[in-house]
Design an enzyme around this catalytic site. Structure first.
Site, PDB file in Angstrom:
ATOM      1  N   GLY A 158     -18.932  43.839 -25.982  1.00  0.00           N
ATOM      2  CA  GLY A 158     -18.260  44.903 -26.670  1.00  0.00           C
ATOM      3  C   GLY A 158     -17.397  44.387 -27.560  1.00  0.00           C
ATOM      4  O   GLY A 158     -16.899  43.195 -27.726  1.00  0.00           O
ATOM      5  N   ARG A 159     -16.414  45.136 -27.991  1.00  0.00           N
ATOM      6  CA  ARG A 159     -15.354  44.745 -29.036  1.00  0.00           C
ATOM      7  C   ARG A 159     -14.327  43.871 -28.299  1.00  0.00           C
ATOM      8  O   ARG A 159     -13.850  43.072 -28.964  1.00  0.00           O
ATOM      9  CB  ARG A 159     -14.603  46.127 -29.450  1.00  0.00           C
ATOM     10  CG  ARG A 159     -15.313  47.052 -30.318  1.00  0.00           C
ATOM     11  CD  ARG A 159     -14.619  48.370 -30.703  1.00  0.00           C
ATOM     12  NE  ARG A 159     -15.288  49.238 -31.244  1.00  0.00           N
ATOM     13  CZ  ARG A 159     -15.938  50.573 -30.381  1.00  0.00           C
ATOM     14  NH1 ARG A 159     -15.645  50.268 -29.188  1.00  0.00           N
ATOM     15  NH2 ARG A 159     -16.426  51.044 -31.081  1.00  0.00           N
ATOM     16  N   ILE A 160     -13.985  44.278 -27.215  1.00  0.00           N
ATOM     17  CA  ILE A 160     -12.839  43.646 -26.439  1.00  0.00           C
ATOM     18  C   ILE A 160     -13.391  42.220 -26.234  1.00  0.00           C
ATOM     19  O   ILE A 160     -12.631  40.993 -26.371  1.00  0.00           O
ATOM     20  CB  ILE A 160     -12.363  44.412 -25.361  1.00  0.00           C
ATOM     21  CG1 ILE A 160     -11.587  45.665 -25.727  1.00  0.00           C
ATOM     22  CG2 ILE A 160     -11.129  43.392 -24.734  1.00  0.00           C
ATOM     23  CD1 ILE A 160     -11.004  46.444 -24.771  1.00  0.00           C
ATOM     24  N   ARG A 180     -25.515  42.969 -22.063  1.00  0.00           N
ATOM     25  CA  ARG A 180     -26.755  43.884 -21.824  1.00  0.00           C
ATOM     26  C   ARG A 180     -27.538  43.859 -23.263  1.00  0.00           C
ATOM     27  O   ARG A 180     -27.033  43.411 -24.340  1.00  0.00           O
ATOM     28  CB  ARG A 180     -26.393  45.455 -21.661  1.00  0.00           C
ATOM     29  CG  ARG A 180     -25.637  45.833 -20.287  1.00  0.00           C
ATOM     30  CD  ARG A 180     -25.271  47.020 -20.512  1.00  0.00           C
ATOM     31  NE  ARG A 180     -23.996  47.029 -21.469  1.00  0.00           N
ATOM     32  CZ  ARG A 180     -23.344  48.068 -21.991  1.00  0.00           C
ATOM     33  NH1 ARG A 180     -23.752  49.143 -21.649  1.00  0.00           N
ATOM     34  NH2 ARG A 180     -22.253  47.877 -22.837  1.00  0.00           N
ATOM     35  N   SER A 181     -28.925  43.811 -22.858  1.00  0.00           N
ATOM     36  CA  SER A 181     -29.628  43.838 -24.306  1.00  0.00           C
ATOM     37  C   SER A 181     -29.199  45.031 -25.272  1.00  0.00           C
ATOM     38  O   SER A 181     -28.921  45.927 -24.749  1.00  0.00           O
ATOM     39  CB  SER A 181     -31.225  43.897 -23.981  1.00  0.00           C
ATOM     40  OG  SER A 181     -31.413  45.205 -23.385  1.00  0.00           O
ATOM     41  N   GLU A 264      -6.267  52.034  -7.856  1.00  0.00           N
ATOM     42  CA  GLU A 264      -5.005  51.765  -8.288  1.00  0.00           C
ATOM     43  C   GLU A 264      -4.003  53.046  -7.671  1.00  0.00           C
ATOM     44  O   GLU A 264      -4.340  53.954  -7.552  1.00  0.00           O
ATOM     45  CB  GLU A 264      -4.853  51.848  -9.712  1.00  0.00           C
ATOM     46  CG  GLU A 264      -5.452  50.621 -10.282  1.00  0.00           C
ATOM     47  CD  GLU A 264      -5.695  50.435 -11.783  1.00  0.00           C
ATOM     48  OE1 GLU A 264      -5.102  51.192 -12.652  1.00  0.00           O
ATOM     49  OE2 GLU A 264      -6.288  49.626 -12.231  1.00  0.00           O
ATOM     50  N   HIS A 282      -1.884  47.120 -14.783  1.00  0.00           N
ATOM     51  CA  HIS A 282      -2.795  47.828 -15.757  1.00  0.00           C
ATOM     52  C   HIS A 282      -1.953  47.932 -16.886  1.00  0.00           C
ATOM     53  O   HIS A 282      -1.772  49.122 -17.552  1.00  0.00           O
ATOM     54  CB  HIS A 282      -3.373  49.374 -15.331  1.00  0.00           C
ATOM     55  CG  HIS A 282      -4.616  49.729 -15.854  1.00  0.00           C
ATOM     56  ND1 HIS A 282      -5.541  50.490 -15.083  1.00  0.00           N
ATOM     57  CD2 HIS A 282      -5.031  49.969 -16.940  1.00  0.00           C
ATOM     58  CE1 HIS A 282      -6.631  50.648 -16.019  1.00  0.00           C
ATOM     59  NE2 HIS A 282      -6.158  50.246 -17.221  1.00  0.00           N
ATOM     60  N   ILE A 283      -1.652  46.922 -17.703  1.00  0.00           N
ATOM     61  CA  ILE A 283      -0.913  46.922 -18.989  1.00  0.00           C
ATOM     62  C   ILE A 283      -1.600  46.375 -19.978  1.00  0.00           C
ATOM     63  O   ILE A 283      -1.106  45.947 -20.941  1.00  0.00           O
ATOM     64  CB  ILE A 283       0.306  46.647 -18.972  1.00  0.00           C
ATOM     65  CG1 ILE A 283       0.489  45.007 -18.309  1.00  0.00           C
ATOM     66  CG2 ILE A 283       1.200  47.198 -17.729  1.00  0.00           C
ATOM     67  CD1 ILE A 283       1.656  44.364 -18.278  1.00  0.00           C
ATOM     68  N   GLY A 284      -2.839  46.136 -20.062  1.00  0.00           N
ATOM     69  CA  GLY A 284      -3.656  45.501 -21.156  1.00  0.00           C
ATOM     70  C   GLY A 284      -3.590  46.111 -22.432  1.00  0.00           C
ATOM     71  O   GLY A 284      -3.331  45.268 -23.398  1.00  0.00           O
TER      72      GLY A 284
HETATM   73  C1  DGY Z   1      -8.275  52.217 -21.411  1.00  0.00           C
HETATM   74  O1  DGY Z   1      -8.003  52.295 -22.515  1.00  0.00           O
HETATM   75  O2  DGY Z   1      -9.542  52.487 -20.810  1.00  0.00           O
HETATM   76  C2  DGY Z   1      -7.281  51.528 -20.515  1.00  0.00           C
HETATM   77  O3  DGY Z   1      -7.872  51.164 -19.214  1.00  0.00           O
HETATM   78  C3  DGY Z   1      -6.077  52.269 -20.520  1.00  0.00           C
HETATM   79  O4  DGY Z   1      -5.330  52.127 -21.427  1.00  0.00           O
END
Ligand code: DGY
Length: 316
Positions: A158-160, A180-181, A264, A282-284
């Site tokens: 995906g995008r990320i 995934r296809s 979490e 969880h600070i991505g």
């Molecule tokens: C998301 O956007 O899904 C993150 O996990 C929370 O910022």
């Protein structure tokens, strides 16, 4: 007589600037804390609300959706929406929106921060300096692993995932995907097993679904190289944490960088003790810029739907 303004429940504190426009057109019931609303309080406060702005850690299940008897829109301030019963919302004709795209850059950057932290032992080295266990420079102290010439295996295109891959050449890495296809990736696509067998860094970028829950488990971990590390900035339950703890103790993989966890804020106790694991809370997507844009987009979605217009970023 002017019709009453629609009302919107917001489950947690948000940047006040993002709420200015909302307050002009809606009555806002804001929970000012950062804690979870207890489920019964959440349901009671949803009654009569036309809009809900929630976070990824609010459980918006069918009971909550039923309690929201007047709901027209649920806007999550997140890209992931595994916390929302989408089918229940759809069956009630409620629009659900998320905040894709704008957090891609911040999350990709953070993924690289974890990759570097694990391979160059940065958090471990920081602990050594702070604890006083560093007694001076020695030739082989805290030697890590170099990225140059190595393979980055990205699970989820995906995008990320793609944004993380785009940085790989800057570090001299070669990126491959297991996708995934239909994710539209050409070239460099391996089966999951091939990717695990050949990659030096494995990074997870899949949404949490019934297919991806415990995608990384004992069976898949034993396929990884002993010198490889595992990075997760997606959702905690994509990894079976007990299996990961076992793999690390058995030295089946070399390290892990985790930003998300199965339950979490609880973290598997073994992971807390492992020096080769970098743990972040969880600070991505947690940059001031991105979090403000996420809040603003969620608000925009609510304003559009309650104003009778299409949302900017609908899920359904
Ligand atoms: C998301 O956007 O899904 C993150 O996990 C929370 O910022």
């Amino acid at each position: 007589m002017t019709p009453p303004l629609p009302s919107v429940l917001i489950t947690r504190r948000m940047p006040s600037t993002s709420l200015t426009e909302l307050r002009k057109v809606c009555l806002v019931d804001l929970h000012p804390g950062t804690d979870d609303l207890p489920p019964d309080v959440f349901r009671a406060r949803l009654a009569g609300k036309q809009g809900l702005i929630c976070m990824f850690n609010d459980r918006v299940d069918s009971a909550a959706i039923d309690a929201g008897d007047a709901l027209r829109v649920i806007a999550t301030v997140a890209v992931g929406f595994d916390n929302i019963d989408i089918e229940a919302a759809k069956s009630r004709g409620i629009v659900v929106t998320n905040t894709p795209d704008i957090l891609t850059g911040a999350t990709a950057e953070f993924t690289w921060a974890l990759i570097l932290s694990v391979t160059r032992r940065i958090s471990e080295a920081d602990r050594a300096v702070r604890s006083g266990s560093w007694s001076g420079w020695t030739f082989d102290f805290m030697c890590g692993r170099e990225l140059r010439g190595k393979q980055l295996g990205i699970i989820g295109a995906g995008r990320i995932g793609r944004a993380v891959a785009a940085v790989a050449p800057a570090f001299g890495m070669h990126a491959v995907f297991a996708a995934r296809s239909g994710e539209g990736i050409e070239g460099n696509v391996l089966s999951l097993d091939e990717l695990l067998l050949t990659s030096d860094v494995v990074s997870l970028h899949v949404p949490l679904t019934s297919n991806t829950r415990h995608l990384i488990n004992r069976r898949t971990l034993v396929r990884m190289k002993r010198s490889a590390c595992l990075i997760n900035t997606s959702r905690g339950p994509v990894i079976d944490e007990a299996a990961l703890a076992w793999a690390l103790e058995e030295r089946l993989i070399a390290g892990a960088g985790l930003d998300v966890y199965e339950d979490e804020p609880r973290v598997h106790p073994t992971l807390l003790t492992r020096e080769e694991v970098c743990l972040t809370p969880h600070i991505g997507s947690a940059t001031r810029e991105t979090r403000t844009e996420m809040a603003t987009l969620a608000v925009r979605n609510v304003i559009e739907v309650l104003g009778g217009r299409p949302p900017v970023t609908p899920i359904c």
